[in-house]
Scaffold this motif. Structure first.
Motif, PDB file in Angstrom:
ATOM      1  N   LEU A 130     -13.692   2.302  13.354  1.00 38.67           N
ATOM      2  CA  LEU A 130     -12.391   1.675  13.140  1.00 38.67           C
ATOM      3  C   LEU A 130     -11.567   2.574  12.236  1.00 38.67           C
ATOM      4  O   LEU A 130     -12.100   3.392  11.496  1.00 38.67           O
ATOM      5  CB  LEU A 130     -12.525   0.260  12.572  1.00 38.67           C
ATOM      6  CG  LEU A 130     -13.109   0.068  11.188  1.00 38.67           C
ATOM      7  CD1 LEU A 130     -12.040   0.154  10.111  1.00 38.67           C
ATOM      8  CD2 LEU A 130     -13.766  -1.302  11.115  1.00 38.67           C
ATOM      9  N   LEU A 131     -10.269   2.426  12.354  1.00 41.07           N
ATOM     10  CA  LEU A 131      -9.342   3.125  11.472  1.00 41.07           C
ATOM     11  C   LEU A 131      -8.566   2.054  10.720  1.00 41.07           C
ATOM     12  O   LEU A 131      -7.953   1.181  11.336  1.00 41.07           O
ATOM     13  CB  LEU A 131      -8.376   4.023  12.243  1.00 41.07           C
ATOM     14  CG  LEU A 131      -7.512   4.888  11.324  1.00 41.07           C
ATOM     15  CD1 LEU A 131      -8.308   6.115  10.873  1.00 41.07           C
ATOM     16  CD2 LEU A 131      -6.244   5.318  12.010  1.00 41.07           C
ATOM     17  N   TYR A 132      -8.635   2.122   9.390  1.00 46.89           N
ATOM     18  CA  TYR A 132      -7.962   1.165   8.521  1.00 46.89           C
ATOM     19  C   TYR A 132      -6.775   1.865   7.879  1.00 46.89           C
ATOM     20  O   TYR A 132      -6.935   2.790   7.096  1.00 46.89           O
ATOM     21  CB  TYR A 132      -8.954   0.659   7.471  1.00 46.89           C
ATOM     22  CG  TYR A 132      -8.372  -0.337   6.499  1.00 46.89           C
ATOM     23  CD1 TYR A 132      -7.779  -1.512   6.941  1.00 46.89           C
ATOM     24  CD2 TYR A 132      -8.449  -0.115   5.131  1.00 46.89           C
ATOM     25  CE1 TYR A 132      -7.260  -2.438   6.043  1.00 46.89           C
ATOM     26  CE2 TYR A 132      -7.940  -1.033   4.230  1.00 46.89           C
ATOM     27  CZ  TYR A 132      -7.351  -2.194   4.693  1.00 46.89           C
ATOM     28  OH  TYR A 132      -6.839  -3.097   3.808  1.00 46.89           O
ATOM     29  N   ALA A 133      -5.569   1.428   8.236  1.00 45.27           N
ATOM     30  CA  ALA A 133      -4.326   2.040   7.750  1.00 45.27           C
ATOM     31  C   ALA A 133      -3.348   0.937   7.330  1.00 45.27           C
ATOM     32  O   ALA A 133      -2.389   0.649   8.037  1.00 45.27           O
ATOM     33  CB  ALA A 133      -3.718   2.923   8.835  1.00 45.27           C
ATOM     34  N   PRO A 134      -3.584   0.295   6.169  1.00 49.22           N
ATOM     35  CA  PRO A 134      -2.763  -0.848   5.801  1.00 49.22           C
ATOM     36  C   PRO A 134      -1.361  -0.505   5.303  1.00 49.22           C
ATOM     37  O   PRO A 134      -0.491  -1.372   5.298  1.00 49.22           O
ATOM     38  CB  PRO A 134      -3.578  -1.519   4.697  1.00 49.22           C
ATOM     39  CG  PRO A 134      -4.323  -0.388   4.070  1.00 49.22           C
ATOM     40  CD  PRO A 134      -4.651   0.539   5.211  1.00 49.22           C
ATOM     41  N   ASP A 135      -1.132   0.716   4.874  1.00 49.75           N
ATOM     42  CA  ASP A 135       0.195   1.182   4.429  1.00 49.75           C
ATOM     43  C   ASP A 135       0.509   2.463   5.183  1.00 49.75           C
ATOM     44  O   ASP A 135      -0.059   3.506   4.881  1.00 49.75           O
ATOM     45  CB  ASP A 135       0.200   1.481   2.925  1.00 49.75           C
ATOM     46  CG  ASP A 135       0.527   0.285   2.077  1.00 49.75           C
ATOM     47  OD1 ASP A 135       1.413  -0.488   2.456  1.00 49.75           O
ATOM     48  OD2 ASP A 135      -0.104   0.130   1.014  1.00 49.75           O
ATOM     49  N   ILE A 136       1.414   2.377   6.155  1.00 48.31           N
ATOM     50  CA  ILE A 136       1.645   3.557   6.993  1.00 48.31           C
ATOM     51  C   ILE A 136       3.072   3.583   7.528  1.00 48.31           C
ATOM     52  O   ILE A 136       3.566   2.588   8.052  1.00 48.31           O
ATOM     53  CB  ILE A 136       0.628   3.602   8.159  1.00 48.31           C
ATOM     54  CG1 ILE A 136       0.790   4.881   8.968  1.00 48.31           C
ATOM     55  CG2 ILE A 136       0.716   2.366   9.022  1.00 48.31           C
ATOM     56  CD1 ILE A 136      -0.331   5.116   9.952  1.00 48.31           C
ATOM     57  N   ALA A 137       3.706   4.740   7.363  1.00 52.30           N
ATOM     58  CA  ALA A 137       5.003   4.986   8.000  1.00 52.30           C
ATOM     59  C   ALA A 137       4.788   5.778   9.286  1.00 52.30           C
ATOM     60  O   ALA A 137       5.482   5.567  10.270  1.00 52.30           O
ATOM     61  CB  ALA A 137       5.935   5.740   7.060  1.00 52.30           C
ATOM     62  N   ALA A 138       3.820   6.699   9.264  1.00 48.79           N
ATOM     63  CA  ALA A 138       3.521   7.517  10.448  1.00 48.79           C
ATOM     64  C   ALA A 138       2.173   8.198  10.274  1.00 48.79           C
ATOM     65  O   ALA A 138       1.753   8.490   9.149  1.00 48.79           O
ATOM     66  CB  ALA A 138       4.606   8.572  10.663  1.00 48.79           C
TER      67      ALA A 138
END
Length: 140
Positions: free
Chosen positions: A34-42
């Motif tokens: 899994l990829l966890y990206a809770p704060d992301i613009a790009a």
């Protein structure tokens, strides 16, 4: 990569903020990733960064582009959920779950919002939902 209790963790660079930098975490165990990206613009390269991902856990701050801006020539803020779904569809990620929900989600009608996210996912051939307290998610 770091190892702990049978899990491997790999930080993935991404764009979020010049003042509050963030990374995504690629988490792997027993051939599930899994990829966890809770704060992301790009992401720096969505196809590469999402390759082999079974579940993407992303930024549920907004449905639209209102929380994203450019600073110092790089995207900052929060990517819209629709764009994150597009990244996942392009990379072949089958399941998407949104956390870090913004005001639009927290104050909205839960059933309507879940149906909206589910429909956006289905339009891209993905299983998609907004996370809630107590959620248990079965990887397919």
């Amino acid at each position: 990569k770091e190892q702990f209790a049978g899990f491997s963790f790999e930080p993935i660079p991404l764009f979020h903020s010049l003042r509050a930098p963030a990374v995504a975490l690629r988490i792997n165990r027993e051939n599930r990733t899994l990829l966890y990206a809770p704060d992301i613009a790009a992401l720096t390269d969505p196809i590469r960064d999402l390759a082999g991902i079974d579940l993407y856990i992303g930024d549920g701050s907004t449905f639209d582009d209102s929380l994203r801006r450019m600073e110092g020539g790089q995207p900052c803020g929060h990517a819209p959920m629709e764009q994150q779904l597009d990244w996942c569809a392009m990379a072949g990620v089958p399941q998407v779950l949104f956390t870090h929900c913004g005001e639009e989600i927290v104050t909205g009608n839960e059933t309507d919002l879940q149906n909206r996210v589910r429909a956006l996912g289905q339009a891209r051939n993905l299983k998609a939902a907004i996370a809630w307290d107590g959620l248990e998610w079965q990887l397919e």
